[in-house]
Design an enzyme around this catalytic site. Structure first.
Site, short mmCIF file in Angstrom:
data_model
loop_
_atom_site.label_atom_id
_atom_site.label_comp_id
_atom_site.label_asym_id
_atom_site.label_seq_id
_atom_site.Cartn_x
_atom_site.Cartn_y
_atom_site.Cartn_z
N ASP A 135 -5.46 59.78 9.29
CA ASP A 135 -6.92 60.01 9.13
C ASP A 135 -7.49 60.96 10.19
O ASP A 135 -8.42 61.72 9.92
CB ASP A 135 -7.70 58.68 9.11
CG ASP A 135 -7.38 57.74 10.26
OD1 ASP A 135 -6.52 58.07 11.09
OD2 ASP A 135 -7.99 56.65 10.33
N LYS A 191 -3.83 47.41 13.13
CA LYS A 191 -5.12 47.03 12.52
C LYS A 191 -5.04 45.83 11.55
O LYS A 191 -5.73 45.81 10.54
CB LYS A 191 -5.73 48.23 11.79
CG LYS A 191 -6.04 49.41 12.69
CD LYS A 191 -6.61 50.58 11.94
CE LYS A 191 -5.56 51.34 11.16
NZ LYS A 191 -6.00 52.66 10.70
C1 GLC Z 1 -4.68 52.98 14.26
C2 GLC Z 1 -3.53 53.70 13.56
C3 GLC Z 1 -3.73 55.19 13.57
C4 GLC Z 1 -5.11 55.53 13.02
C5 GLC Z 1 -6.18 54.77 13.76
C6 GLC Z 1 -7.58 55.02 13.21
O1 GLC Z 1 -4.65 53.31 15.60
O2 GLC Z 1 -2.30 53.36 14.18
O3 GLC Z 1 -2.74 55.85 12.82
O4 GLC Z 1 -5.33 56.91 13.12
O5 GLC Z 1 -5.92 53.38 13.70
O6 GLC Z 1 -7.68 54.63 11.87
#
Ligand code: GLC
Length: 472
Positions: A220, A185
């Site tokens: 999360d 991200k």
């Molecule tokens: C990305 C992260 C993951 C998280 C997701 C949503 O895929 O690698 O850990 O849960 O974003 O935020």
């Protein structure tokens, strides 16, 4: 007429001439002339029900690969055990701190679990690009400072138990140990990959003289599952559709070959799938379009998180922009003229898709307003075309996400399953929810899957994990 080389791969299925075919039905290295048109562009973004079932089978295989000891090392969908094994039962009490890092903001929360419900007080801090992409020490010092300031502001003197929501792929060694495998991200702070983020946070707090007692680190998705399971006993899946996308679910210990924790009851553990990395070994190459590839090229983690990059909020706007550029290039949009603003990567934001698709009026005033804001000169037909492209990109995303949920739901030995869900894309896009409900009826007809919005899931969930951990 434009010649497009039809890409034929030695995979089970390929898209050829806008249609999916078995690669065995096509001669390899065949080239075919396909006229480029608005229709062919939209068709390249279209996925049929059969395509989605095929994608589900591929994800099924990836999940098994991630869970099995012999194949985990090479698996792309890592299926990390989280060490969270108990769902809250509503009896959790007390005051907890929570930190939530994983999107464009960082939050500190004070969560009071009371008889009558949950009381949340929080403060949101901006995360500048410099902090996201600087050094790990800068990032964790900033977090420690924000936590320290929040404690002073709230008058918290005692060392409250803290749950840390850290939403990146982590290999956990226990509830309070999480090694970052790779940033996603748009984050790239140096010196954090392969380190235990709990240790990094503790060291930063020592440097900044902030007392803390971390009792759990969670993804999360896990926070989201926990916060919904608090009131809904059918919640077995946690999902995020925001800047990124990912899912976790409750798995039986017997299926987790790499489980190294204790064998006591409950014989289950939440698995953080990290499904965003689905496709990183090429298994989705036939689904990806040139717009996905161009978007990927602009990211700091090229070639990674390929499923996530077709679904989540960080990328949908850019995919749409790439498709518009191609249409303009062929003089099928904006009379071939693109403004400087629209020419700039990431300038077409995913929230524009939500706004555009939320505007059901005939005159398409929202599209017009957004294009005007980007200095684009358009006519009425352009507005319709942009609208169609937005719909194609977001409905493909919703279909892909639904195929993922259907696979996971089929893996769970229950008929009635609630998916706890959170994330800006899900909350803001006017059609995502309905699309998913619709596709899931088709893709998982034997399951009754419903979605439950988790308000403040990551923060509340981290506090709940902390509470369950303190109770256990
Ligand atoms: C990305 C992260 C993951 C998280 C997701 C949503 O895929 O690698 O850990 O849960 O974003 O935020």
């Amino acid at each position: 007429m434009v010649d497009t080389q039809v890409k034929v791969q030695q995979k089970d299925w390929v898209i050829a001439g806008g249609k999916w075919k078995r690669s065995s039905d096509l001669p390899l290295h065949r080239s075919q002339s396909v006229e480029f048109s608005i229709d062919s562009l939209l068709e390249s973004l279209h996925l049929s029900e059969d395509n989605l079932r095929d994608i589900m089978h591929r994800l099924d295989r990836e999940m098994v690969k991630g869970l099995e000891a012999a194949t985990n090392a090479t698996a792309k969908v890592k299926m990390f055990p989280t060490y969270v094994r108990s769902i809250p039962d509503g009896s959790e009490h007390g005051s907890f701190l929570a930190l939530d890092l994983g999107g464009s903001n960082f939050r500190v929360l004070l969560v009071d679990l009371l008889d009558g419900g949950v009381k949340l007080q929080s403060e949101t801090f901006a995360l500048s690009k410099d902090i996201m992409t600087g050094t790990g020490d800068q990032l964790f010092d900033y977090i420690a400072e924000c936590l320290g300031n929040f404690k002073v502001k709230m008058g918290i003197k005692e060392k409250l138990p803290l749950g840390f929501t850290f939403s990146f792929p982590c290999s956990q060694k226990g509830l309070t140990s999480a090694f970052l495998v790779t940033w996603t991200k748009g984050f790239s702070a140096s010196g954090v990959e392969n380190k235990d983020v709990v240790v990094l946070l503790q060291q930063a707090c020592t440097r900044k003289n902030v007392e803390l007692d971390i009792v759990a680190v969670v993804n999360d998705t896990v926070g989201t599952l926990m916060s919904c399971a608090y009131t809904n006993p059918n919640c077995y899946i946690g999902m995020i559709l925001g800047t990124g996308t990912n899912t976790c679910y409750m798995e039986e210990l017997d299926n987790v070959e790499l489980w190294d924790g204790d064998d006591k009851k409950p014989r289950q553990v939440i698995i953080n799938m990290e499904w965003g990395a689905f496709g990183d070994d090429g298994v989705l190459d036939d689904v990806r379009t040139e717009f996905d590839k161009k978007t990927d090229e602009l990211t700091p983690n090229k070639g990674k998180q390929l499923y996530e990059k077709m679904i989540s909020g960080m990328y949908l706007g850019e995919i749409t922009r790439q498709a518009m550029l191609k249409l303009a290039d062929h003089k099928m949009l904006f009379q071939g003229k693109v403004s400087d603003k629209l020419n700039e990567p990431w300038k077409f934001e995913t929230r524009f898709l939500s706004d555009i698709e939320g505007d059901t009026g005939e005159s398409l005033t929202k599209v017009a307003e957004i294009l005007k804001g980007l200095d684009v000169k358009y006519n009425q037909q352009d507005l319709h075309i942009v609208n169609l492209v937005c719909q194609a990109v977001s409905s493909r995303a919703a279909k892909l996400a639904s195929a993922g949920v259907a696979s996971v739901a089929n893996k769970i030995n229950r008929d009635k399953i609630t998916v706890g869900i959170d994330g800006s894309l899900y909350k803001k896009h006017p059609k995502f929810h309905d699309h998913m409900v619709n596709f899931l009826e088709k893709l998982a007809p034997k399951k009754k899957v419903s979605f439950m919005l988790s308000e403040d899931g990551s923060g509340k969930g981290a506090a709940l994990v902390a509470a369950v951990a303190s109770r256990v």
